[in-house]
Each structure stands twice: as structure tokens, then as C-alpha cells.
Design a protein around this motif. Sequence first.
Motif, short mmCIF file in Angstrom:
data_model
loop_
_atom_site.label_atom_id
_atom_site.label_comp_id
_atom_site.label_asym_id
_atom_site.label_seq_id
_atom_site.Cartn_x
_atom_site.Cartn_y
_atom_site.Cartn_z
N ARG A 1 47.29 42.82 50.43
CA ARG A 1 46.39 41.74 50.83
C ARG A 1 46.26 41.65 52.35
O ARG A 1 47.23 41.83 53.08
N LEU B 1 38.51 38.45 45.01
CA LEU B 1 39.68 37.71 44.52
C LEU B 1 39.44 36.20 44.59
O LEU B 1 39.78 35.46 43.66
N VAL C 1 46.78 37.20 53.84
CA VAL C 1 48.03 36.45 53.65
C VAL C 1 48.33 35.50 54.81
O VAL C 1 48.98 34.48 54.61
N TYR D 1 49.52 42.30 40.01
CA TYR D 1 48.65 42.79 41.09
C TYR D 1 49.16 44.13 41.60
O TYR D 1 48.39 45.09 41.76
N ARG E 1 38.07 46.31 51.85
CA ARG E 1 39.22 45.43 51.63
C ARG E 1 38.84 43.96 51.86
O ARG E 1 39.30 43.07 51.13
N ASN F 1 43.18 34.10 44.63
CA ASN F 1 43.90 33.91 45.88
C ASN F 1 44.41 32.47 45.90
O ASN F 1 44.02 31.63 45.07
N HIS G 1 51.86 38.32 41.25
CA HIS G 1 52.12 39.36 42.24
C HIS G 1 52.54 40.66 41.57
O HIS G 1 52.15 41.75 42.01
N GLU H 1 38.87 40.83 49.14
CA GLU H 1 39.43 39.50 49.33
C GLU H 1 38.47 38.43 48.82
O GLU H 1 38.88 37.45 48.20
N GLU I 1 46.29 32.41 54.04
CA GLU I 1 46.61 31.89 52.72
C GLU I 1 48.05 31.42 52.59
O GLU I 1 48.31 30.34 52.04
#
Length: 358
Positions: free
Chosen positions: A71, A32, A74, A63, A25, A38, A60, A29, A77
Motif C-alpha cells: 500500500r 480499494l 498508509v 490482501y 498503484r 481502505n 491484511h 488505492e 490512512e
Amino acid sequence: MDIRHEIRQWLAEHLPGSIGTLDERLQWERTLADGGWNCVGWPVEYGGRGLTLEQQMAVHEEYALSGAPPRIAVVGEELLGPTLMAFGTEAQRARFLPRIRSGEEQWCQGYSEPGAGSDLANVSTGATLDGDRWLINGQKIWTSWAHISDWAFVLARTTPGSHRHTGLSYLLVPMRQPGVTVRPIRQLTGTSEFNEVFFDNATTEPDLVVGSVGDGWKVAMATLGFERGVAMLGHQVRFRRELDGIIALARANGTIDDPLIRDRLTRAWIGLETMRAYTLTGDSQPSVAKLLWGSWHRGLGELAMDVIGASSTTVDGDALSEWQHLYLFSRAETIYGGSDEIQRNIIAHRHLSLPRPS
């Protein structure tokens, strides 16, 4: 090419067949970030795409439809990034925003404490300026992703003897240092996204205060506004996917023919459309948004159990089903991030000018 078609095509080309482990994961990220998917709502000058609310919603939605995992990034971000843009110094923005944008650094939020959950003004974690460093002592709890984070933004009391909203400061604190201890909290779902964090003379640099020293409450409330505002677009799309799944399940097992179930499914759809419209106004009140989604999502978990029926109370092996996980995890959503009771008080006193109880 419009933004919806662009991300749909990119996801079809880059989304791996399986993203299960935490390392996978985190790598996703960075993928992305490399693809420019992102920070899509960030201004172009900070490395984002400067998308409108409608365009962000399209991103979104696509996605979520792709089946990509929720995600992890977040917090940096959608919470810290906009906070630094609004309140940070040029040096702070130059130091941290590029690393959030590139996916190199992960962030967590140091707000809640054992004695200061929904009542955030009761924070007791303290920070003292000792020469060329801040010394931080205290405990935070329910800190999402603290175990993988490089940095935390921490609300701490920097004026000894201060009370409530005064004397607080918003500090940026490195997590990977001897003075920080992280203990995962095992939840009902069997997972451990949340953590306890202990600061024992942890340090940070004197210029890593966002806003003015003692003015942390204002900055912290702005961060919560970002958390409950645009950042909710992604959550709402996940909610849509969950609702669609429950409707499909009801059709498959015949419970959709039950008038009460059908009525609740309809009301859930209406509630989700209301949240979407409210967010897209661009002028939504954070407390109202939090109240709407917390109660709605908890109700969706209950609805899922009723659609499944008696078998929802049994577990196949050690793993919870998707719907059991939804039911258990969503029980907390009317509490974390500001309980429903606190949000109603804020709405009553600050927005409707109603008197406080005597």
C-alpha cells in the motif's frame, strides 16, 4: 459472509493482472477506497468499517496472499488519520479524513532532518506565525512518498530558542506550493521512495496545527505509536509471504537439509508468530514493536542471502532480485523510524524505570 471470505472474493473480482507503475498503484488505492477496503480499522462515523484487530489481520492476510502490491496510502490512512481522530479539531477531521478515505489525497511525514534522525527532539525546522499564515523554513529528509504527496504533517519548532521536546508544533502543510522543493534520494536498491524536502517560506493556514501550539512532541509521539502498532499488521503479513517464499526456495535448492539453515528458518517463524501475538494483544508498546520487527526483518534478508548462496552476490542485468532487494532495503530498518539504540533507551528509561547512564 465473514470478513476474510468477503475480501478474498472482492480481490478475486477487482485485482488487475498487473500493477507496476506508480500511476497504476495510485489508481489501485482509489479502487480499494471505492470498494470500502481502505481505512478498515477506522470507526464507522469516519467512513471506516470499525473492524476488530483480528478482523483487520484477516483483511491484511488475504490482501497479501492475493499478490496485491504494498500500500502507498498508509501514511494518511494509518498514521495521520488516527492522529486527527485523537488530537484534531472537528474542522480538521471534516476537512481531511474524507479525502484520505476516498483516496483523493496522499500524505507524507515530515519528521527526520539531517541533524535530527533518531534523535527527533533535535528538530530545527522552524515555523513562524506571520499574520494569517505560518511560514515554514528548514529541511526534512528520508521522507517516504513526498514526491507524490499532496500534504505533509510536519514537526517544526514554533518557539524560537526552545530546546529538545519543548516548543514544537505539529503542522499540516500543503506540498504543492512554490515554497516546497522535493528531491528524490536514489537508494542502494535503485529505487527512490525516500526524498529530501526543503521548505523555503512555505506556508500553511493558522488553524492547521494539530493539538496545541508548542505541544507537538506529544502529538508526534502518538503518531509514531500508531505507526508501530496497528499499522504493523500489514507489514507482518508481507513478512509472512517473504518467509514462506524463502522456505520454498530452501526446499527447492536443498539448503533446508542444512541443520543451521533449518534452525534459522524455524527461529524466523517463531519470531514472526511472536510479533503477531504481541500486536494482537492491543496493548503493545510502540518501542518494543519497532525493536522486534526491525531486527527480525533485517535478519530475514540475511537469511535469504544464505539460502541462495554465492549467486546472491551477482546481479542479472540491472535489476535486483526480490531477495537482493529485501536484503539491501532491510539494512535500514533498524535505523529509520527510530534506531534500535534509541528504542532500547526508551524501553529502559520509560518502561523499566532504569537509571540513565551517568
